[in-house]
Design a protein around this motif. Structure first.
Motif, mmCIF file in Angstrom:
data_model
loop_
_atom_site.group_PDB
_atom_site.id
_atom_site.type_symbol
_atom_site.label_atom_id
_atom_site.label_comp_id
_atom_site.label_asym_id
_atom_site.label_seq_id
_atom_site.Cartn_x
_atom_site.Cartn_y
_atom_site.Cartn_z
ATOM 1 N N TRP A 1 -15.303 -7.744 5.592
ATOM 2 C CA TRP A 1 -14.959 -7.754 7.013
ATOM 3 C C TRP A 1 -16.105 -8.373 7.819
ATOM 4 C CZ3 TRP A 1 -17.263 -5.512 11.251
ATOM 5 C CH2 TRP A 1 -16.548 -5.601 12.441
ATOM 6 N N ALA A 2 -17.328 -7.915 7.576
ATOM 7 C CA ALA A 2 -18.485 -8.403 8.332
ATOM 8 C C ALA A 2 -18.739 -9.887 8.070
ATOM 9 C CB ALA A 2 -19.727 -7.583 7.987
ATOM 10 N N MET A 3 -18.611 -10.302 6.830
ATOM 11 C CA MET A 3 -18.845 -11.712 6.504
ATOM 12 C C MET A 3 -17.848 -12.613 7.238
ATOM 13 S SD MET A 3 -20.898 -13.722 5.001
ATOM 14 C CE MET A 3 -21.761 -12.718 3.816
ATOM 15 N N ALA A 4 -16.613 -12.171 7.333
ATOM 16 C CA ALA A 4 -15.604 -12.950 8.057
ATOM 17 C C ALA A 4 -15.982 -13.070 9.529
ATOM 18 C CB ALA A 4 -14.226 -12.302 7.914
ATOM 19 N N ARG A 5 -16.530 -12.020 10.110
ATOM 20 C CA ARG A 5 -16.958 -12.058 11.516
ATOM 21 C C ARG A 5 -18.137 -13.005 11.697
ATOM 22 N NH1 ARG A 5 -13.533 -9.633 10.184
ATOM 23 N NH2 ARG A 5 -11.739 -9.345 11.395
ATOM 24 N N LEU A 6 -19.075 -12.968 10.766
ATOM 25 C CA LEU A 6 -20.251 -13.836 10.862
ATOM 26 C C LEU A 6 -19.869 -15.311 10.740
ATOM 27 C CD1 LEU A 6 -22.834 -11.790 8.762
ATOM 28 C CD2 LEU A 6 -22.874 -12.158 11.242
ATOM 29 N N LYS A 7 -18.835 -15.594 9.978
ATOM 30 C CA LYS A 7 -18.389 -16.977 9.777
ATOM 31 C C LYS A 7 -17.446 -17.459 10.864
ATOM 32 C CE LYS A 7 -18.833 -17.081 4.758
ATOM 33 N NZ LYS A 7 -18.108 -17.232 3.490
ATOM 34 N N ASP A 8 -16.950 -16.546 11.692
ATOM 35 C CA ASP A 8 -15.989 -16.879 12.739
ATOM 36 C C ASP A 8 -16.688 -17.633 13.862
ATOM 37 O OD1 ASP A 8 -14.043 -17.059 14.675
ATOM 38 O OD2 ASP A 8 -13.702 -14.897 14.834
ATOM 39 N N GLU A 9 -16.470 -18.940 13.928
ATOM 40 C CA GLU A 9 -17.139 -19.773 14.923
ATOM 41 C C GLU A 9 -16.581 -19.577 16.330
ATOM 42 O OE1 GLU A 9 -17.341 -23.812 13.609
ATOM 43 O OE2 GLU A 9 -18.197 -23.244 11.689
ATOM 44 N N SER A 10 -15.407 -18.973 16.447
ATOM 45 C CA SER A 10 -14.828 -18.767 17.774
ATOM 46 C C SER A 10 -15.421 -17.541 18.469
ATOM 47 C CB SER A 10 -13.309 -18.621 17.677
ATOM 48 O OG SER A 10 -12.959 -17.420 17.022
ATOM 49 N N ALA A 11 -16.093 -16.684 17.708
ATOM 50 C CA ALA A 11 -16.725 -15.488 18.282
ATOM 51 C C ALA A 11 -18.228 -15.715 18.352
ATOM 52 C CB ALA A 11 -16.423 -14.277 17.424
ATOM 53 N N ASP A 12 -18.818 -15.364 19.453
ATOM 54 C CA ASP A 12 -20.252 -15.588 19.620
ATOM 55 C C ASP A 12 -21.010 -14.267 19.506
ATOM 56 O OD1 ASP A 12 -22.730 -16.682 20.075
ATOM 57 O OD2 ASP A 12 -22.447 -16.877 22.235
ATOM 58 N N TYR A 13 -21.094 -13.761 18.287
ATOM 59 C CA TYR A 13 -21.812 -12.511 18.053
ATOM 60 C C TYR A 13 -23.322 -12.698 18.164
ATOM 61 C CZ TYR A 13 -17.340 -10.810 16.294
ATOM 62 O OH TYR A 13 -16.033 -10.444 16.180
#
Length: 81
Positions: A28-40
């Protein structure tokens, strides 16, 4: 607390209580880190928490996990800051 922060905390609590697997949290976390549309990356605390979660399933040997419940509790305490 933002939606991303709420989800991160939920996964961390799940790891501590054993209701979420290491692999589930890491994927789950890796998918968020790779998500370029979200600016975490604009939230250092959230980014660090995602980075830690992404490594929740790391092994130091066959069947020997690098991180355990004590680490997960520490991650949660740091995140709650």
């Amino acid at each position: 607390m933002s939606d991303g922060s709420t989800q991160v905390k939920s996964f961390m609590v799940g790891l501590v209580h054993g209701s979420v697997s290491r692999e589930e949290a890491a994927n789950w976390a890796m998918a968020r880190l790779k998500d370029e549309s979200a600016d975490y990356s604009s939230d250092a605390n959230l980014w660090a928490a995602l980075d830690r979660l992404a490594g929740a399933d790391l092994q130091q040997g066959p069947g020997m996990y690098l991180h355990g419940e004590e680490d997960f509790r520490s991650w949660l305490a740091d995140f709650d800051g």
